[in-house]
Design a protein around this motif. Structure first.
Motif, PDB file in Angstrom:
ATOM      1  N   TYR A  31      49.739  -4.779  -1.050  1.00  0.00           N
ATOM      2  CA  TYR A  31      50.688  -5.863  -0.881  1.00  0.00           C
ATOM      3  C   TYR A  31      52.020  -5.516  -1.533  1.00  0.00           C
ATOM      4  O   TYR A  31      52.069  -5.060  -2.678  1.00  0.00           O
ATOM      5  N   VAL A  50      51.271  -6.830   3.902  1.00  0.00           N
ATOM      6  CA  VAL A  50      49.896  -6.757   3.400  1.00  0.00           C
ATOM      7  C   VAL A  50      49.294  -5.372   3.605  1.00  0.00           C
ATOM      8  O   VAL A  50      48.120  -5.152   3.294  1.00  0.00           O
ATOM      9  N   GLY A  97      47.022  -8.984  -3.517  1.00  0.00           N
ATOM     10  CA  GLY A  97      47.836 -10.164  -3.269  1.00  0.00           C
ATOM     11  C   GLY A  97      47.077 -11.446  -3.514  1.00  0.00           C
ATOM     12  O   GLY A  97      47.656 -12.515  -3.540  1.00  0.00           O
ATOM     13  N   LEU A  98      45.760 -11.348  -3.716  1.00  0.00           N
ATOM     14  CA  LEU A  98      44.981 -12.570  -3.816  1.00  0.00           C
ATOM     15  C   LEU A  98      44.707 -12.985  -5.255  1.00  0.00           C
ATOM     16  O   LEU A  98      44.826 -14.126  -5.614  1.00  0.00           O
ATOM     17  N   ASN A  99      44.314 -12.088  -6.064  1.00  0.00           N
ATOM     18  CA  ASN A  99      43.913 -12.477  -7.407  1.00  0.00           C
ATOM     19  C   ASN A  99      44.350 -11.493  -8.465  1.00  0.00           C
ATOM     20  O   ASN A  99      43.866 -11.530  -9.579  1.00  0.00           O
ATOM     21  N   THR A 100      45.242 -10.605  -8.110  1.00  0.00           N
ATOM     22  CA  THR A 100      45.621  -9.580  -9.072  1.00  0.00           C
ATOM     23  C   THR A 100      47.084  -9.718  -9.456  1.00  0.00           C
ATOM     24  O   THR A 100      47.876 -10.326  -8.758  1.00  0.00           O
ATOM     25  N   GLU A 101      47.397  -9.125 -10.566  1.00  0.00           N
ATOM     26  CA  GLU A 101      48.748  -9.189 -11.096  1.00  0.00           C
ATOM     27  C   GLU A 101      49.728  -8.536 -10.150  1.00  0.00           C
ATOM     28  O   GLU A 101      49.460  -7.482  -9.566  1.00  0.00           O
ATOM     29  N   ALA A 102      50.878  -9.151  -9.982  1.00  0.00           N
ATOM     30  CA  ALA A 102      51.974  -8.535  -9.250  1.00  0.00           C
ATOM     31  C   ALA A 102      52.859  -7.786 -10.234  1.00  0.00           C
ATOM     32  O   ALA A 102      53.173  -8.283 -11.308  1.00  0.00           O
TER      33      ALA A 102
END
Lengths: 113, 116
Positions: A31, A50, A97-102
């Motif tokens: 992402y 994505v 993109g769903l549950n991880t750090e950007a």
């Protein structure tokens, strides 16, 4: 580790000129995002991707284009720059993109005069 | 469309005191993720804390904790024992899990000042 690298850090454009903001990440993240941040405001999503070959519009896509030919790179193209595009631009990436750090780049300060 | 609202443009706190930053969001999804990011004057965005919507337990990271109220769609950040280095813009963010909602959406931010 380089993380997310944006170039250039600063740029002044004349009205009507075009330019490409470069963004590269070395974390193999699927992402990637482009945001703009106007003074005193939050981050507005311009485009996101994505995965390689897939891009989609965010909240404020007009006047911009993106491509994602590789996992690593996500350039943002400004065509016919306008004063309204004066802003700080941030590129970010995340694994899913769903549950991880950007992870964010350090931003590009763009002024259109 | 998902939206994130931060109703406090600015907040201030005395060093060593506790401060709470508010965030509400709107979504029709049942599974999603919420984040607080910090942006110091250097502009570099830093993740402070993350909450998974399916977990009822509030996330905690050292001096930072959240109060996640899923029914109320509220996600506040509590900073305990505030330090001068906590001064920054704080952004609440949301990401969904369904197709087309994976984008990371931010609120407008809260500027936190820490007074010595």
């Amino acid at each position: 580790n380089a993380g997310v690298t944006q170039t250039p850090k600063f740029r002044i454009l004349k009205i009507g000129q075009s330019m490409t903001l470069q963004c590269a990440q070395d974390m193999n993240h699927n992402y990637m995002y482009w945001y703009r941040q106007d003074p005193g405001m939050g981050l507005k999503l311009i485009y996101y991707s994505v995965g390689a070959g897939i891009t989609d519009k965010g909240e404020v896509p007009n006047g911009y284009n993106v491509s994602r030919s590789t996992t690593e790179d996500f350039p943002l193209r400004l065509e016919l720059a306008a004063p309204s595009q004066t802003s700080v631009y941030f590129c970010a990436s995340s694994a899913t993109g769903l549950n991880t750090e950007a992870f964010f780049g350090q931003g590009t300060r763009l002024t259109v005069v | 469309a998902q939206t994130v609202t931060q109703s406090q443009p600015e907040m201030s706190v005395q060093e060593a005191e506790t401060v709470t930053l508010s965030c509400t969001y709107d979504t029709s999804e049942s599974d999603y993720y919420l984040f607080w990011y910090k942006q110091p004057p250097s502009r570099q965005m830093i993740l402070v804390i993350r909450q998974e919507a399916y977990k009822q337990q509030n996330a905690t990271e050292n001096r930072f904790s959240v109060n996640f109220q899923k029914a109320a769609k509220s996600f506040s950040l509590k900073i305990s024992d505030s330090q001068l280095g906590d001064a920054a813009m704080y952004f609440c963010a949301y990401t969904g899990t369904q197709g087309g909602s994976e984008k990371l959406v931010f609120g407008k931010g809260t500027k936190l000042t820490v007074n010595p």
